[in-house]
Design an enzyme around this catalytic site. Structure first.
Site, short mmCIF file in Angstrom:
data_model
loop_
_atom_site.label_atom_id
_atom_site.label_comp_id
_atom_site.label_asym_id
_atom_site.label_seq_id
_atom_site.Cartn_x
_atom_site.Cartn_y
_atom_site.Cartn_z
N GLU A 8 -11.62 -1.21 30.20
CA GLU A 8 -11.04 -0.14 29.40
C GLU A 8 -10.54 1.00 30.27
O GLU A 8 -9.54 1.64 29.94
CB GLU A 8 -12.07 0.37 28.38
CG GLU A 8 -12.63 -0.68 27.45
CD GLU A 8 -11.55 -1.48 26.75
OE1 GLU A 8 -10.45 -0.94 26.51
OE2 GLU A 8 -11.80 -2.67 26.44
N LYS B 3 4.03 1.41 -4.68
CA LYS B 3 5.06 0.89 -5.59
C LYS B 3 4.54 0.80 -7.02
O LYS B 3 5.21 1.23 -7.96
CB LYS B 3 5.54 -0.48 -5.09
CG LYS B 3 6.16 -0.45 -3.70
CD LYS B 3 6.70 -1.80 -3.30
CE LYS B 3 5.60 -2.81 -3.02
NZ LYS B 3 4.77 -2.47 -1.86
N GLY C 230 0.77 -1.23 0.00
CA GLY C 230 0.00 0.00 0.00
C GLY C 230 0.80 1.27 0.00
O GLY C 230 0.23 2.35 0.13
#
Length: 652
Positions: free
Chosen positions: A428, A211, A208
């Site tokens: 969390e 290239k 990604g």
């Protein structure tokens, strides 16, 4: 008046339709001829003895004799036919019984007509077979008889020409390839001084990063033909097909020179030779050998430049990388903040933006994103704006799109009990609280207890700047943050109520601790040595894991050090949560009320401040504490099936 160039040739489908009509008409004629080879009468055939019996009984009305064939009618007008076995008294017998008879000569065909009649079915079958074979071979030799033809596709520049203006964020790679563009534009400039342009350039980088886009931009800048092919297109199950396709590809290139041939994912055919048991007879190795010869062999391929792309340069054969073949390795890495801003600007040109959109702000919040990730981010934001009925894409859509890409899609329909919500909130909150009290940890971007993807909740952290290496203190901070969720469950709900939601946290912490001990030399007992427990080998095309020789004492020591490192993070998290239990309750309470909190809102709650969201406010009582700043990604409470905290080297 001549039609000249205005006359258009018939389209291929019209020609095919006409050919099929001719074939069908020929088949119909053959069937009619075969049916006509017999009698034109539809009468039933009877035995000659029955025919004589009918004549003797006076039941035969009339007959017609054609050679040996006899066709007649009975008194009741029923038609019949039979064959005369050579009865010489038949005529006299018919006269005696009063049968009306007629005789006609036997139809005779010429030898040529008979030969044509007998050969017509075979001629039609051969013609149909030739037609089918030609149809299968049309178009780049993809037919049954075109195994050895190259499958390279030629890019027509008028359809989608790209230039370096369309490529952003990889300036260093672009500068290295500028010389190839100059050579293609003016080869004499280099040959005049005896210089030779590199025959090949290998683009190396993560998926990604652009290239393929960079290779197309080189062809667009130089305005030369561009052939594109994948490494897997060379290898087939038939021996010699790959080598033949390589030869054909270079033959096509010579006809269009100067040109560029781009081979994507070259590691599919360019892996090191000698792996497995195939030896020199392996089809893939034969293909690689032919590619090596074509790139730098006895035949000169002037004007053909090979550009290849891979994200696995370590597995390529050394012969591919020597001078004369892939002379240059151009690293196409992930863009930094400046590069991300330029890439976003390129993609945002196609999107109507609201005045509040700031590409720099988005670039700062997307560290580690490649070009394809940023293009996907802009597209997701545009889709969200369209879904909401907006005419312009605002900053809110970009933030929501970033959360969707980083954390997954919200599962709003997933029903959770109040106990599950509470446990997720404290899990969390544990991650968030430990992160804020670890100075080496990255700042919190967002915490949520809304299920996203496979996670029931998560804490997403983003670095303040691009990072290319990680220090020991950050790794220990990540270990502590990873353990924060599990420790919070133990502290609040007790030992017996700990859930399986920390499975991915534990997996991440174990992998990080093992890498610290065996690869990065961060264990005092093991020292600065590398202990590779497993090595991958290729056997008959499959990846096989082979254990390296290691003494039992060393293996036990490695396991002991991994356990020590993880336990150190566990103890650190437990100490932070016990010392700041009030802040843990405050953050968990805010998560239960608002479900999603930003990093600034978590700091406000932790310091006893108030969250202001329009008319809704909340006050959290807490002691002020030192909030640390400064590895990205999330700590997630998963479902116990591997949905866990973020990717390495990021922490929990």
């Amino acid at each position: 008046m001549s039609e000249g160039p205005n006359k258009r040739p018939p389209s291929p489908w019209l020609r095919n339709l006409g050919l099929w009509l001719v074939i069908l008409i020929g088949l119909a004629v053959a069937v009619n001829l075969m049916q006509g080879s017999g009698s034109s009468s539809s009468a039933g055939t009877i035995a000659y003895s029955d025919f004589l019996a009918r004549v003797d009984d006076g039941a035969v009305k009339s007959v017609e004799i054609k050679g040996d064939e006899i066709v007649g009618k009975t008194s009741s007008d029923e038609e019949f036919k039979t064959y005369n076995p050579g009865d010489n008294v038949l005529i006299e017998r018919l006269r005696q019984k009063g049968v009306r008879f007629d005789a006609k000569p036997e139809e005779s065909r010429s030898l040529l007509a008979q030969l044509f009649f007998n050969m017509l079915p075979f001629i039609l079958m051969i013609g149909i077979w030739i037609f089918v074979m030609r149809q299968m071979q049309n178009g780049a030799g993809r037919g049954a008889m075109g195994f050895g033809k190259s499958r390279a596709k030629m890019l027509v520049q008028k359809e989608g020409r790209l230039t370096f203006d369309d490529v952003a964020g990889i300036d260093e790679a672009r500068e290295e390839l500028q010389e190839i563009v100059d050579f293609l534009k003016d080869p004499s400039r280099f040959s005049r001084l005896g210089g030779k342009i590199p025959k090949g350039a290998l683009l190396v980088g993560p998926p990604g990063t652009g290239k393929t886009l960079l290779a197309r931009a080189i062809a667009g800048e130089a305005n030369v033909p561009f052939f594109s092919i994948s490494g897997s297109d060379f290898v087939e199950m038939f021996v010699g097909v790959g080598a033949s396709r390589v030869r054909d590809m270079f033959e096509q290139g010579k006809k269009s020179a100067p040109c560029i041939i781009f081979i994507d994912e070259i590691d599919a055919v360019g892996r090191s030779r000698g792996a497995g048991l195939g030896g020199g007879n392996d089809e893939r190795e034969q293909t690689l050998n032919q590619l090596l010869v074509e790139m730098d062999g006895f035949d000169a391929n002037e004007g053909i430049i090979i550009i290849a792309a891979t994200n696995r340069p370590d597995v390529l054969d050394p012969a591919l990388l020597r001078p004369g073949r892939f002379d240059r390795q151009v690293v196409v890495g992930r863009p930094d903040i400046e590069g991300r801003e330029k890439i976003l600007s390129v993609h945002m040109k196609k999107v109507p933006l609201a005045p509040d959109v700031n590409a720099r702000t988005i670039a700062r919040g997307t560290p580690g994103f490649a070009g394809a990730d940023l293009a996907n981010l802009v597209n997701e934001a545009a889709l969200l704006a369209a879904r909401r009925g907006k005419r312009l894409v605002s900053m809110r859509e970009f933030e929501d799109a970033k959360d969707k890409v980083l954390m997954g899609v919200e599962r709003k329909t997933m029903a959770m009990t109040e106990d599950e919500k509470k446990m997720t909130a404290y899990h969390e909150a544990g991650h968030a609280l430990v992160s804020l009290h670890e100075p080496a940890s990255d700042p919190i971007h967002k915490a949520t207890i809304i299920p996203r993807g496979r996670a029931l909740g998560m804490v997403m952290r983003l670095p303040e700047r691009d990072q290319y290496s990680y220090h020991r203190d950050k790794m220990y901070a990540n270990l502590a943050v990873a353990m924060g969720g599990r420790v919070a469950e133990e502290v609040i709900f007790g030992y017996d109520k700990v859930s399986s939601g920390a499975s991915s946290d534990i997996s991440y912490a174990t992998d990080l601790a093992r890498s610290m001990a065996t690869q990065w030399g961060m264990s005092d007992k093991l020292g600065p040595l590398k202990y590779v427990e497993n090595q991958e080998e290729v056997f008959l095309g499959h990846s096989v894991t082979r254990a390296q020789n290691m003494s039992e004492e060393t293996a036990r020591l490695i396991d002991s050090e991994v356990r020590t490192i993880v336990n150190a993070g566990y103890d650190r998290a437990k100490q932070v949560l016990n010392d700041h239990i009030d802040q843990l309750h405050a953050i968990a309470g805010a998560l239960l009320e608002y479900e999603t909190l930003t990093g600034d809102e978590i700091k406000t709650v932790m310091e006893g401040g108030t969250i202001d969201r329009g008319s809704a406010t909340t006050t959290a009582v807490a002691r002020p504490s030192a909030s640390g700043a400064a590895i990205p990604k999330a700590g997630r409470r998963g479902t116990g099936q591997g949905s866990g905290i973020g990717e390495a080297p990021a922490g929990a």
